[in-house]
Structures are given as structure tokens and as C-alpha cells.
Enzyme design. Structure first.
Site, PDB file in Angstrom:
ATOM      1  CG  HIS A 131      51.146  -1.682 -10.686  1.00 25.38           C
ATOM      2  ND1 HIS A 131      52.476  -1.536 -11.023  1.00 25.38           N
ATOM      3  CD2 HIS A 131      50.998  -2.979 -10.275  1.00 25.38           C
ATOM      4  CE1 HIS A 131      53.103  -2.690 -10.826  1.00 25.38           C
ATOM      5  NE2 HIS A 131      52.231  -3.567 -10.369  1.00 25.38           N
ATOM      6  N   GLY A 139      47.120  -2.268 -13.435  1.00 22.60           N
ATOM      7  CA  GLY A 139      47.753  -3.377 -12.738  1.00 22.60           C
ATOM      8  C   GLY A 139      47.008  -3.851 -11.515  1.00 22.60           C
ATOM      9  CG  ASP A 166      54.730  -6.189  -5.595  1.00 19.34           C
ATOM     10  OD1 ASP A 166      54.931  -6.603  -6.751  1.00 19.34           O
ATOM     11  OD2 ASP A 166      53.635  -6.305  -5.014  1.00 19.34           O
ATOM     12  CG  ASP A 249      54.402 -10.066  -6.152  1.00 19.83           C
ATOM     13  OD1 ASP A 249      55.271  -9.542  -5.425  1.00 19.83           O
ATOM     14  OD2 ASP A 249      53.717  -9.422  -6.960  1.00 19.83           O
ATOM     15  CE1 TYR A 288      48.083 -10.456  -7.586  1.00 16.28           C
ATOM     16  CE2 TYR A 288      50.465 -10.764  -7.625  1.00 16.28           C
ATOM     17  CZ  TYR A 288      49.360  -9.934  -7.704  1.00 16.28           C
ATOM     18  OH  TYR A 288      49.539  -8.577  -7.862  1.00 16.28           O
TER      19      TYR A 288
END
Length: 368
Positions: A131, A139, A166, A249, A288
Site C-alpha cells: 500500500h 495501510g 493478499d 489474510d 493478522y
């Protein structure tokens, strides 16, 4: 050596301060899990180095790099720098090594590109910060190591296919590379109508091959979509090298993802890239949930280095994951996560809307 795992002791400490989605063990945990499970030998490890200011200047503005250096040296972010560079915010916080940590992650991605140029595969899980913009953080990303890695490959005269798995649209990469006909960016991601970065990533982008997907995409849907794009991109674009961003993610139940992939579904897409890429550099990215990240990135490394993941997971690996300080109320923290690299099977019907999206993306003008 045919593959290198790139990391650094720097990533054993947690950056991003407190209460941030990235204030969790990720790179170090993946590395330790791979070692605990017998997946990596000492000769395959390559310590990441800090990118130089000159290397960062291949993409980033000098005043922005200087602002990050200043923030680390003064242990804080001046108000003017916060306003101009989006530093010291909740999204992109100040922390002790706010310059050195992302610069080392970037150096690792440049090393991965160099390994690819030398005919080896390489994985830099600390990279994947897709990002970041030329002159500001965005980001959770400070330096865009993916852009710099692609530029390193381009400087060697290679045509580069950048593939992003992603769950979030790689807006920084897409914006930076869209003007180069010798680079093709392909991304499967959550539709930005409901997910960060809330703009771009649509099917109507004439330069970037985007496939925005609805919530709850499962293994069957994701692989259908991936298979609509990947072989076509390889054939029509004919890259000399591939850079893969392997953010995890998209795997359920990632706290910031809205997809429903299993680890084995994610790794199936990674395996397709590895099998088809003429030269390959791999970075990390989002992810995460520390246990999911470690299991998936250990799997990426196993594929890159030509190893099979052990089943069941060795006891040493399970004990390592069990010791992680993670949300005890996590409903997904079942015995399977500590005993296997495979997630429980989930129902995987293919929705008509996903079929239609895949067909439309496959008709992209750059894949014609």
C-alpha cells in the site's frame, strides 16, 4: 541451494507499538515454526539487510525517506511530518525502529529479487508492503518493497508479472507500475466497495488485471477465479520473472479479511505460481492472526524449497504455536490449528456471481 528464506533477528521484536493489527509475531514465528518442523536448514537462511537510501530512492521521494529517518532518530513524529507523510497515525504509527524495520524488510525483498536473478527462489515474509506510496505511508506500509523488487528485476531487463494474493487491493503497487508495458499486475482481492482501501481495484482498470471478489469466497471459488487468470497471464504476457505477494489474510478467520479460504486452498494457489514461474521472488504481506500466518508461511516455504509439510504437525511445532500470546477467546483456536497444517474442510459451493466475475476478468485487454 535452490531456495532462500530471508529474515532477520530484528523481526523477533514486535513493531507497530501496542494495539495495532501488526503488533503480533509473524516473521519470527513462521521462521521458528519452519525450523521446529524440520523444513529449513542453516544454509537456506539468508539474513535480510537494510536497504540503502539510494535503493529506496529508486521509488520513494528523498524527503519522505528523510522524514522516516528523522522520526526514528528523534523518537517521535513532528506535526508537519504527520500531516505531510501520514506518519505517527493510528494506521501508520511511530515505533522505535520505524525507519530501520521497514528498510530491512525492503532490503530483504531486494535480496529476493537478486536471488531470482541468480536462478534461485526466495521468500521474504517481512515484505509485501503493497500500500505504501512514493511519498507517504499508507495501510500499515512505510516502504513499498514490492515496487522496489519489481524495479530491481526490470533494471536487469526482465518482463515481470506481479501476482498479489493478499485479501486487500495492492493500490500502491498498481499505481506505481501501471505505466510500464513490461510489467503486468494481477490481483485477486476483496471488492473495495466493502473493504480497504475503499477505492480502485475494479474490473474496469485497463492496465491492471483486477478480480474484486465478494465476501465469503471459499477455496473452490478462489481457485476457479485464480485459474481463470494465472495460466492466461503466463501465456499471453510471457514473463521472464514473477514476483508473488503471499499475504495470508484471505484465510479464515483472519481478523481483517472477509474471505473463507482454508490454508490448503491458499497454498494451492501458491503452488500454481511456483510451478509456472520462470524466475520467482516471494514476499509476505497481510495476515493478522499469528497462528494462521505462521502455518501458511511455513507452507509457502515448504513449497518453495520442494518439501512436503509434515502431517500431523510435529509436537515441537504445536508447542511453539500454543505458547503464543493470542486471544484466548478465539473460537477458531481448536486442536487442529496446533496439530496440523490443514484446516477443517468447509462447504465450497461456487456462486454464479463469482463465475461471472472470473470470466469478465479473463477478458481483460492485457490478457487478450
Amino acid at each position: 541451494m535452490t531456495a532462500r528464506f530471508i529474515a532477520s533477528p530484528r523481526f523477533a521484536s514486535r513493531g507497530y507499538g501496542r494495539n495495532h493489527p501488526l503488533a503480533i509475531p509473524r516473521v519470527s514465528l513462521a521462521h521458528e515454526l519452519a525450523r521446529a518442523c524440520g523444513l529449513i536448514e542453516d544454509g537456506e537462511y539468508l539474513e535480510a539487510r537494510c536497504a540503502s537510501d539510494g535503493e529506496l530512492a529508486a521509488f520513494h521521494d528523498a524527503d519522505y525517506v528523510a522524514a522516516l529517518r528523522r522520526a526514528e532518530a528523534t523518537r517521535g513524529v513532528a506535526q508537519a511530518d504527520r500531516a505531510r507523510y501520514a506518519l505517527g497515525t493510528l494506521e501508520n504509527p511511530w515505533f522505535d525502529d520505524v525507519y530501520t524495520r521497514p528498510a530491512t524488510a525492503t532490503g530483504g525483498s531486494l535480496q529476493a529479487a537478486d536471488e531470482a536473478l541468480a536462478g534461485r527462489r526466495a521468500f521474504n515474509p517481512a515484505g509485501g508492503m503493497h500500500h505504501a506510496r512514493r511519498g507517504r505511508a499508507q495501510g500499515f506500509c512505510y516502504f513499498n518493497d514490492n515496487v522496489l523488487g519489481v524495479l530491481r528485476l526490470r533494471a536487469a531487463g526482465l518482463r515481470v508479472l506481479y501476482v498479489d494474493l493478499d485479501a486487500h487491493y495492492p493500490d500502491g503497487v498498481a499505481e506505481a507500475l501501471r505505466g510500464d508495458p513490461q510489467v503486468l499486475v494481477v490481483s485477486l482481492h476483496m471488492d473495495t466497495s466493502y473493504a480497504y482501501p475503499k477505492a480502485g481495484g475494479g474490473l474496469d482498470d485497463a492496465q491492471v488485471v483486477n478480480l474484486p471478489l465478494p465476501r465469503g469466497v471459499n477455496d473452490a471459488e478462489y481457485l476457479l477465479a485464480f485459474d481463470a487468470l494465472w495460466p492466461r497471464a503466463l501465456e499471453r504476457f510471457a514473463p521472464d520473472a514473477v514476483m508473488l505477494q503471499a499475504g495470508t489474510d484471505a484465510i479464515a478467520p483472519d481478523p481483517l479479511g472477509k474471505f473463507a479460504l482454508t490454508t490448503q486452498g491458499f497454498l494451492a494457489a501458491v503452488a500454481r505460481v511456483i510451478e509456472g514461474a520462470p524466475r520467482l521472488a516471494v514476499t509476505g504481506g497481510g495476515g493478522y492472526h499469528p497462528l494462521l500466518v505462521a502455518r501458511a508461511w511455513a507452507g509457502v516455504w515448504a513449497l518453495l524449497s520442494g518439501r512436503a509439510l509434515p502431517e500431523p504437525m510435529p509436537a515441537a511445532g504445536g508447542a511453539l504455536l500454543a505458547a503464543v500470546d493470542w486471544q484466548p477467546e478465539d473460537e477458531w483456536l481448536g486442536p487442529w490449528m496446533l496439530e496440523s497444517f490443514r484446516d477443517p474442510a468447509r462447504a465450497a459451493p461456487i456462486r454464479p456471481e463469482v463465475r461471472e466475475l472470473a470470466l469478465r476478468a479473463a477478458r481483460h485487454p492485457r490478457l487478450a
